[in-house]
Design a protein around this motif. Sequence first.
Motif, PDB file in Angstrom:
ATOM      1  N   TRP A 279      31.869 -32.322  52.146  1.00 60.65           N
ATOM      2  CA  TRP A 279      30.955 -31.175  52.198  1.00 60.65           C
ATOM      3  C   TRP A 279      31.688 -29.941  52.702  1.00 60.65           C
ATOM      4  O   TRP A 279      31.529 -28.835  52.181  1.00 60.65           O
ATOM      5  N   GLN A 280      32.530 -30.131  53.710  1.00 56.29           N
ATOM      6  CA  GLN A 280      33.295 -29.028  54.271  1.00 56.29           C
ATOM      7  C   GLN A 280      34.199 -28.387  53.220  1.00 56.29           C
ATOM      8  O   GLN A 280      34.283 -27.154  53.112  1.00 56.29           O
ATOM      9  N   SER A 281      34.873 -29.203  52.425  1.00 56.58           N
ATOM     10  CA  SER A 281      35.777 -28.675  51.400  1.00 56.58           C
ATOM     11  C   SER A 281      35.010 -27.855  50.367  1.00 56.58           C
ATOM     12  O   SER A 281      35.440 -26.766  49.969  1.00 56.58           O
ATOM     13  N   TYR A 282      33.863 -28.373  49.952  1.00 58.26           N
ATOM     14  CA  TYR A 282      33.020 -27.633  49.007  1.00 58.26           C
ATOM     15  C   TYR A 282      32.558 -26.307  49.616  1.00 58.26           C
ATOM     16  O   TYR A 282      32.560 -25.264  48.947  1.00 58.26           O
ATOM     17  N   HIS A 283      32.198 -26.349  50.880  1.00 59.31           N
ATOM     18  CA  HIS A 283      31.779 -25.133  51.596  1.00 59.31           C
ATOM     19  C   HIS A 283      32.892 -24.094  51.603  1.00 59.31           C
ATOM     20  O   HIS A 283      32.644 -22.900  51.389  1.00 59.31           O
ATOM     21  N   TYR A 284      34.123 -24.534  51.832  1.00 58.66           N
ATOM     22  CA  TYR A 284      35.254 -23.603  51.801  1.00 58.66           C
ATOM     23  C   TYR A 284      35.349 -22.912  50.445  1.00 58.66           C
ATOM     24  O   TYR A 284      35.551 -21.696  50.358  1.00 58.66           O
ATOM     25  N   GLY A 285      35.250 -23.711  49.386  1.00 54.83           N
ATOM     26  CA  GLY A 285      35.363 -23.143  48.041  1.00 54.83           C
ATOM     27  C   GLY A 285      34.237 -22.189  47.707  1.00 54.83           C
ATOM     28  O   GLY A 285      34.457 -21.155  47.056  1.00 54.83           O
ATOM     29  N   LYS A 286      33.030 -22.499  48.157  1.00 57.59           N
ATOM     30  CA  LYS A 286      31.894 -21.629  47.855  1.00 57.59           C
ATOM     31  C   LYS A 286      32.066 -20.260  48.509  1.00 57.59           C
ATOM     32  O   LYS A 286      31.636 -19.243  47.945  1.00 57.59           O
ATOM     33  N   GLN A 287      32.670 -20.219  49.690  1.00 53.06           N
ATOM     34  CA  GLN A 287      32.863 -18.924  50.340  1.00 53.06           C
ATOM     35  C   GLN A 287      33.756 -18.016  49.499  1.00 53.06           C
ATOM     36  O   GLN A 287      33.590 -16.792  49.502  1.00 53.06           O
ATOM     37  N   ASN A 288      34.700 -18.602  48.767  1.00 51.87           N
ATOM     38  CA  ASN A 288      35.597 -17.796  47.942  1.00 51.87           C
ATOM     39  C   ASN A 288      34.850 -17.043  46.843  1.00 51.87           C
ATOM     40  O   ASN A 288      35.313 -15.992  46.390  1.00 51.87           O
ATOM     41  N   ILE A 289      33.721 -17.569  46.406  1.00 51.65           N
ATOM     42  CA  ILE A 289      32.903 -16.852  45.421  1.00 51.65           C
ATOM     43  C   ILE A 289      32.462 -15.520  46.018  1.00 51.65           C
ATOM     44  O   ILE A 289      32.544 -14.462  45.381  1.00 51.65           O
ATOM     45  N   GLY A 290      31.996 -15.573  47.277  1.00 49.51           N
ATOM     46  CA  GLY A 290      31.589 -14.340  47.952  1.00 49.51           C
ATOM     47  C   GLY A 290      32.748 -13.407  48.226  1.00 49.51           C
ATOM     48  O   GLY A 290      32.624 -12.192  48.071  1.00 49.51           O
ATOM     49  N   VAL A 291      33.896 -13.972  48.617  1.00 54.56           N
ATOM     50  CA  VAL A 291      35.071 -13.145  48.885  1.00 54.56           C
ATOM     51  C   VAL A 291      35.464 -12.360  47.638  1.00 54.56           C
ATOM     52  O   VAL A 291      35.707 -11.143  47.694  1.00 54.56           O
TER      53      VAL A 291
ATOM     54  N   PHE B  14      32.711  -9.648  46.728  1.00 56.25           N
ATOM     55  CA  PHE B  14      32.759  -8.463  47.582  1.00 56.25           C
ATOM     56  C   PHE B  14      33.983  -7.616  47.260  1.00 56.25           C
ATOM     57  O   PHE B  14      33.919  -6.389  47.269  1.00 56.25           O
ATOM     58  N   THR B  15      35.109  -8.271  46.990  1.00 57.57           N
ATOM     59  CA  THR B  15      36.311  -7.532  46.611  1.00 57.57           C
ATOM     60  C   THR B  15      36.102  -6.792  45.301  1.00 57.57           C
ATOM     61  O   THR B  15      36.495  -5.628  45.153  1.00 57.57           O
ATOM     62  N   SER B  16      35.472  -7.447  44.346  1.00 57.40           N
ATOM     63  CA  SER B  16      35.216  -6.834  43.042  1.00 57.40           C
ATOM     64  C   SER B  16      34.316  -5.615  43.173  1.00 57.40           C
ATOM     65  O   SER B  16      34.569  -4.560  42.578  1.00 57.40           O
ATOM     66  N   VAL B  17      33.266  -5.739  43.982  1.00 54.79           N
ATOM     67  CA  VAL B  17      32.351  -4.613  44.193  1.00 54.79           C
ATOM     68  C   VAL B  17      33.077  -3.460  44.879  1.00 54.79           C
ATOM     69  O   VAL B  17      32.903  -2.289  44.510  1.00 54.79           O
TER      70      VAL B  17
END
Length: 350
Positions: free
Chosen positions: A106-118, A121-124
């Motif tokens: 679960w932790q590993s998946y959580h790490y990857g999901k945060q990258n979607i937001g990163v 936000f960078t794109s915006v």
Amino acid sequence: MDKSKSTFVVAIWLATIFPMLFFVLFWSYDSFAPALGIKEVLVFLGAAHVPATLLFYRDPRFRSGLAENKMLFYVIPVVLTLVGALVFALSPLLLQGVFLCGYWCWQSYHYGKQNIGVYAFTSVATSGKSTDPSSKQLFVLLAWVSVFGTLKVLGRSAMPEEYHTYFNMAHGLGLVLYLGLVAYAVVIFIRNRMSLFSVNGVMFITLVAFFGPLYFTDTIEGAFLSYAIAHGVQYLVFMAIIASGTEKDGQASLWLNIGWFVLIVVGVGMIFVMPNRLAGSEFYTGDMARFTIDLAVGAVLGATMAHFLIDAYTWKLSNPTSRTYILQRFKFLFAKPAPAASKAPAEAAE
């Protein structure tokens, strides 16, 4: 891109790339005292990012908006912390191992999901546009694929040897899937006409490489700490902005908010990391001591799982309440640049 946006983009990229490079290369200077000091600081920050979630609770906008979901933000964290403590402490070693393996996946998946937001936000910040669907899909798949590799790295210490073959098989499958996603990333990169030297291009490549050390390095530093600590430092960048936000609402001075940020990250963080340190120390002897330390370790695991759930809700922009909150706190990223002033009549006539 104005100064606030560029500062954020540089900070979030450095938060990602520095821990990755540091831990991948750590084997080459692991006897160098300053490097050992840096490692200790980074490992602490990686763990202390979880209690930084508490900063949400002193934000008046959070309390009046997102906290309407009292079950998620108040009841579930308490329940998960208590249940995690009791389940972990009362379980035999094998069940403790199963508990940890489920947590690590679960932790590993959580790490990857945060990258979607990163990346979003960078794109915006750089283009004013949200993430294209293909890139978002790619990062979701990378999050799932990371789960296949994590147990070979972490699960061996918690599970009997007969399970290691399955961990190795999962890791091999994960490697194949990861390489397939790298090829897909190349297609997206070319199709979107990204530049190797653009901010979006650099961040895209960095995030695609995020889980690469999991499959191509052999040390715990490279195969786990590289991206785990990057995740934690990324989160601290986001929470530093959340922490400073109440000053803009006139609720507290900027210095007071900085003080709370440091107190929670360092003060609560030290309490948060202590159980794992004790579990690997000479104090982990005797039935009562082991039971007490296991209670504390389980409580930390339960609180961290609550952090996973709170984050998944709070940062989900498809949720209207979350979107209102995040857009307010990060309005400097989403604000469109002011139109250029029109020329004076005399200039226009020339």
